[in-house]
Design an enzyme around this catalytic site. Structure first.
Site, PDB file in Angstrom:
ATOM      1  N   VAL A   1      81.241 133.971  61.498  1.00  0.00           N
ATOM      2  CA  VAL A   1      81.180 135.574  61.580  1.00  0.00           C
ATOM      3  C   VAL A   1      80.571 136.313  60.576  1.00  0.00           C
ATOM      4  CG1 VAL A   1      82.725 137.631  62.353  1.00  0.00           C
ATOM      5  CG2 VAL A   1      83.027 135.150  63.179  1.00  0.00           C
ATOM      6  N   TYR A   2      81.056 135.977  59.436  1.00  0.00           N
ATOM      7  CA  TYR A   2      80.545 136.540  58.059  1.00  0.00           C
ATOM      8  C   TYR A   2      78.886 136.533  58.132  1.00  0.00           C
ATOM      9  CZ  TYR A   2      79.682 137.396  53.203  1.00  0.00           C
ATOM     10  OH  TYR A   2      79.141 138.008  51.997  1.00  0.00           O
TER      11      TYR A   2
END
Length: 270
Positions: free
Chosen positions: A153-154
């Site tokens: 996600v980062y």
């Protein structure tokens, strides 16, 4: 930008980490620095530590809150006639496999790392265009160039930020506007945000990283990776190597795919 003397600089997530260091450097160079941060616990310390260096203004702003962004942006534009330098620095990381993320984890990461720079930039871009002057610096990540386990996600948020940042740069050039855009892609930095990361590639020193960013803005650089060889190395290897060989080199030889195995960090802005 060439010089920061008498310029108005705004740093999101500026109350700690490299944001705090950039604040100190900009004040020393003669800029008025406005810090936006959701965590105001460091505000008294920052004012005591750096207030004597120049003009420092601190605003409690949640960059995931549109009302907070636009209300405070209007206040800044009214009081300071806009900003000369905007550094979108606020960021968070969860550091887990995707299935371990909650829906809130995913949404918050994208809101802070990807959406907030767009909304904050949007809040100030009109005033910059009216003056035909300004500089936007977006602090992305080398994770925006390279996939990595426990960072899905980062990484997605930083890929988004790089694409946004470069597109705005091209828009300003196409419109012949004197508004510069610098996209910064650092490797892991030795701050609390990346606590527990282990890497064969040296983890970056916060002071040196902040100084590199400020120098890049001074020189109107368009894209900056820290260390400098990172962009060329990753892109060259991705271009010439089959995926299986690239994964072997990156994961087994360089150990990048295992850097997050001991990560503890903290899911807050840094």
């Amino acid at each position: 930008m060439q010089t920061f003397q008498n310029k108005i600089a705004l740093i999101t997530g500026g109350a700690s980490g490299i944001g705090e260091i950039m604040t100190k450097l900009l004040l020393k160079k003669g800029a008025t620095v406005l810090i936006w941060d959701v965590d105001d616990r460091n505000f008294n310390r920052l004012q005591s530590s750096y207030g004597a260096l120049g003009t420092l203004a601190l605003f409690k702003v949640d960059v995931t809150d549109m009302q907070s962004i636009h209300t405070t942006a209007k206040k800044v534009i009214n009081e300071y006639n806009g900003v000369d330098l905007l550094i979108n620095n606020a960021g968070i990381i969860v550091g887990k496999y995707l299935f371990e993320h909650t829906i809130a984890d995913i949404d918050k990461t994208m809101q802070v790392n990807a959406n907030a720079p767009m909304h904050v930039t949007h809040a100030f871009i009109d005033s910059m265009m009216e003056r035909n002057s300004g500089h936007i610096c977006n602090i992305a990540s080398s994770g925006g160039l390279l996939a990595n386990p426990k960072m899905s996600v980062y990484v997605a948020s930083k890929w988004s930020l790089i694409g946004f940042s470069e597109s705005v740069r091209l828009e300003m050039e196409q419109l012949n506007k004197n508004i510069k855009v610098t996209t910064v892609m650092p490797y892991y930095i030795h701050t609390g945000m990346f606590k527990g990361v282990r890497s064969k590639i040296p983890i970056l020193d916060p002071e040196a990283t902040a100084l590199t960013i400020i120098k890049a803005i001074e020189k109107n650089k368009k894209m900056v990776t820290i260390p400098g060889y990172m962009y060329r190395l990753i892109r060259f290897a991705q271009a010439i190597l089959p995926i299986t060989i690239f994964d072997w080199l990156t994961g087994k030889v360089l150990g990048v795919y295992h850097t997050m195995e001991h990560f503890t960090g903290r899911p807050t802005r840094d």
